[in-house]
Write an enzyme that holds these catalytic residues in place. Structure first.
Site, mmCIF file in Angstrom:
data_model
loop_
_atom_site.group_PDB
_atom_site.id
_atom_site.type_symbol
_atom_site.label_atom_id
_atom_site.label_comp_id
_atom_site.label_asym_id
_atom_site.label_seq_id
_atom_site.Cartn_x
_atom_site.Cartn_y
_atom_site.Cartn_z
ATOM 1 N N LYS A 68 40.703 20.366 -42.460
ATOM 2 C CA LYS A 68 39.291 20.587 -42.162
ATOM 3 C C LYS A 68 39.178 20.977 -40.699
ATOM 4 O O LYS A 68 40.003 20.568 -39.884
ATOM 5 C CB LYS A 68 38.497 19.293 -42.384
ATOM 6 C CG LYS A 68 37.005 19.508 -42.488
ATOM 7 C CD LYS A 68 36.595 19.653 -43.934
ATOM 8 C CE LYS A 68 35.105 19.669 -44.131
ATOM 9 N NZ LYS A 68 34.754 19.478 -45.538
ATOM 10 N N TYR A 71 19.766 22.045 -51.430
ATOM 11 C CA TYR A 71 18.721 22.926 -51.959
ATOM 12 C C TYR A 71 19.069 23.375 -53.382
ATOM 13 O O TYR A 71 18.268 23.282 -54.309
ATOM 14 C CB TYR A 71 18.534 24.140 -51.050
ATOM 15 C CG TYR A 71 17.589 25.175 -51.626
ATOM 16 C CD1 TYR A 71 16.213 24.970 -51.608
ATOM 17 C CD2 TYR A 71 18.088 26.341 -52.228
ATOM 18 C CE1 TYR A 71 15.347 25.905 -52.166
ATOM 19 C CE2 TYR A 71 17.226 27.272 -52.787
ATOM 20 C CZ TYR A 71 15.865 27.054 -52.751
ATOM 21 O OH TYR A 71 15.011 27.969 -53.320
HETATM 22 N N1 PHE Z 1 33.776 22.757 -47.592
HETATM 23 C C1 PHE Z 1 34.186 22.383 -48.904
HETATM 24 C C2 PHE Z 1 34.265 20.853 -49.037
HETATM 25 O O1 PHE Z 1 33.922 20.078 -48.166
HETATM 26 C C3 PHE Z 1 35.519 22.913 -49.356
HETATM 27 C C4 PHE Z 1 35.913 24.340 -49.123
HETATM 28 C C5 PHE Z 1 37.235 24.600 -48.851
HETATM 29 C C6 PHE Z 1 35.039 25.393 -49.219
HETATM 30 C C7 PHE Z 1 37.682 25.868 -48.644
HETATM 31 C C8 PHE Z 1 35.481 26.673 -49.033
HETATM 32 C C9 PHE Z 1 36.796 26.900 -48.759
HETATM 33 O O2 PHE Z 1 34.702 20.360 -50.043
#
Ligand code: PHE
Length: 352
Positions: free
Chosen positions: A80, A182
């Site tokens: 992340k 939303y």
């Molecule tokens: N952001 C999303 C989540 O928290 C996951 C995600 C990963 C979206 C890769 C797009 C690409 O689960």
């Protein structure tokens, strides 16, 4: 404890801090565990009081991605990123480009996409500078935020079934009606649920009131709302010793990542008899959307994969009830078990 000692304790493989003088970009990329595949996880943009808070958020969220992938049977590891700043004021094209170039330099060890504060348009800007960002093409019927919402609707539907009732007619209190909230509100309304909503930005809550006849309450009052399901869809750590005693819901099911402030909050909910759909199970729709983008499944196929989140949540709730344990322990156990099996399989495979 120093923040990188926390990373060590939590078992992170790699943490990258980004500073770009020309654009003013400040960001952190955390890679937690790549046992199941290269790390995947969205990029979040928000204000943090200190750099350590930003790193800690990236550490917690990337670990949640490891568990999320394990439960969703995705061939991805946990990662992340967070960009420091107010998305409304500090999000410049120059910063998005500098960030995307840094992701590109990581050479595919980290694949990213939208998250809180970063939307599909921002991802499209990044995609011009790195292959490692998912960027739903505007023609495609598939959208990361909407798939996340589809998964949460199914999680609520199956939690209701577990409780011996059904989605239609339930009152759901939604905390946060942004990108995912939303879409979730629209889908719940269409399915016959009654809504109470709150958002830090009053205009967003007002829009749902107009479009879905929702009742609007102040952002701090949503915990006290009379409802069947409380659904956190904004910040993390909203379930804590101060808020849990106030909840009037029978269940908590939402898209927010890392909903507990501390692990004891899962026990606190359990002690109050409130059923909790594990966040990283319910909100896996966004991660699953990668399968469609990579051309591995078609539009119908991806919706089917995401809808399977519902029965998975229900199974966890049933196992938790049978063992009289809080659901987070059951979900964590399944994740650990899958990671352990994958590590063993890897070790057994001859290396060439
Ligand atoms: N952001 C999303 C989540 O928290 C996951 C995600 C990963 C979206 C890769 C797009 C690409 O689960």
């Amino acid at each position: 404890m120093r923040i990188l000692d926390v990373a060590h304790e939590m078992g992170h493989e790699e943490v990258v801090v980004l500073h770009d003088q020309a654009s003013g970009l400040r960001a952190v990329v955390a890679i937690h565990d790549t046992t199941l595949g290269p790390a995947a996880g969205g990029t979040r943009m928000r204000l943090y009081p200190t750099m350590d808070d930003a790193v800690l958020d990236a550490l917690r969220l990337s670990r949640a991605m490891t568990y999320k992938a394990a439960l969703a049977e995705m061939p991805t590891g946990g990662g992340k990123a967070v960009i420091l700043g107010d998305p409304a004021r500090d999000k410049t094209r120059q910063r998005l480009v500098a960030y995307a170039r840094a992701v590109e330099r990581m050479g595919g060890r980290f694949h990213t996409g939208p998250d809180m504060g970063i939307d599909a348009r921002d991802a499209a800007v990044m995609a011009r500078h790195t292959k490692h960002v998912s960027h739903a093409n505007p023609q495609s019927g598939v959208d990361t935020a909407d798939l996340t919402a589809v998964g949460v609707v199914e999680a609520i539907r199956h939690t209701a079934l577990f409780l011996g009732t059904e989605l239609s007619g339930l009152r759901v209190a939604l905390q946060g009606v942004g990108q995912v909230g939303y879409r979730l509100a629209k889908r719940l309304h269409a399915a016959g649920a009654k809504l109470t909503v709150s958002d830090r930005e009053e205009a967003r809550a007002g829009r749902i009131a107009d479009e879905c006849g929702a009742e609007v309450v102040g952002h701090e009052n949503i915990y006290d709302a009379d409802c069947d399901v409380f659904s956190p869809n904004a910040a993390g750590a909203v379930l804590n010793s101060e808020t849990i005693p106030r909840l009037r819901a029978k269940a908590v099911v939402g898209a927010a990542n890392e909903q507990f402030s501390t692990p004891e909050d899962g026990d606190r909910l359990h002690a109050r008899g409130i059923v909790w759909a594990p966040d990283y199970v319910a909100n896996a729709g966004g991660l699953l959307s990668l399968l469609h983008e990579r051309g591995e499944v078609d539009e119908d196929g991806i919706v089917e994969r995401v809808r399977a989140i519902g029965p998975r949540v229900r199974e966890i709730l049933e196992r938790a009830a049978d063992d009289d344990l809080p659901p987070h322990l059951i979900a964590d156990r399944i994740a650990h078990e899958r990671l352990r099996a994958a590590r063993e399989a890897r070790r057994a495979r001859p290396t060439t």
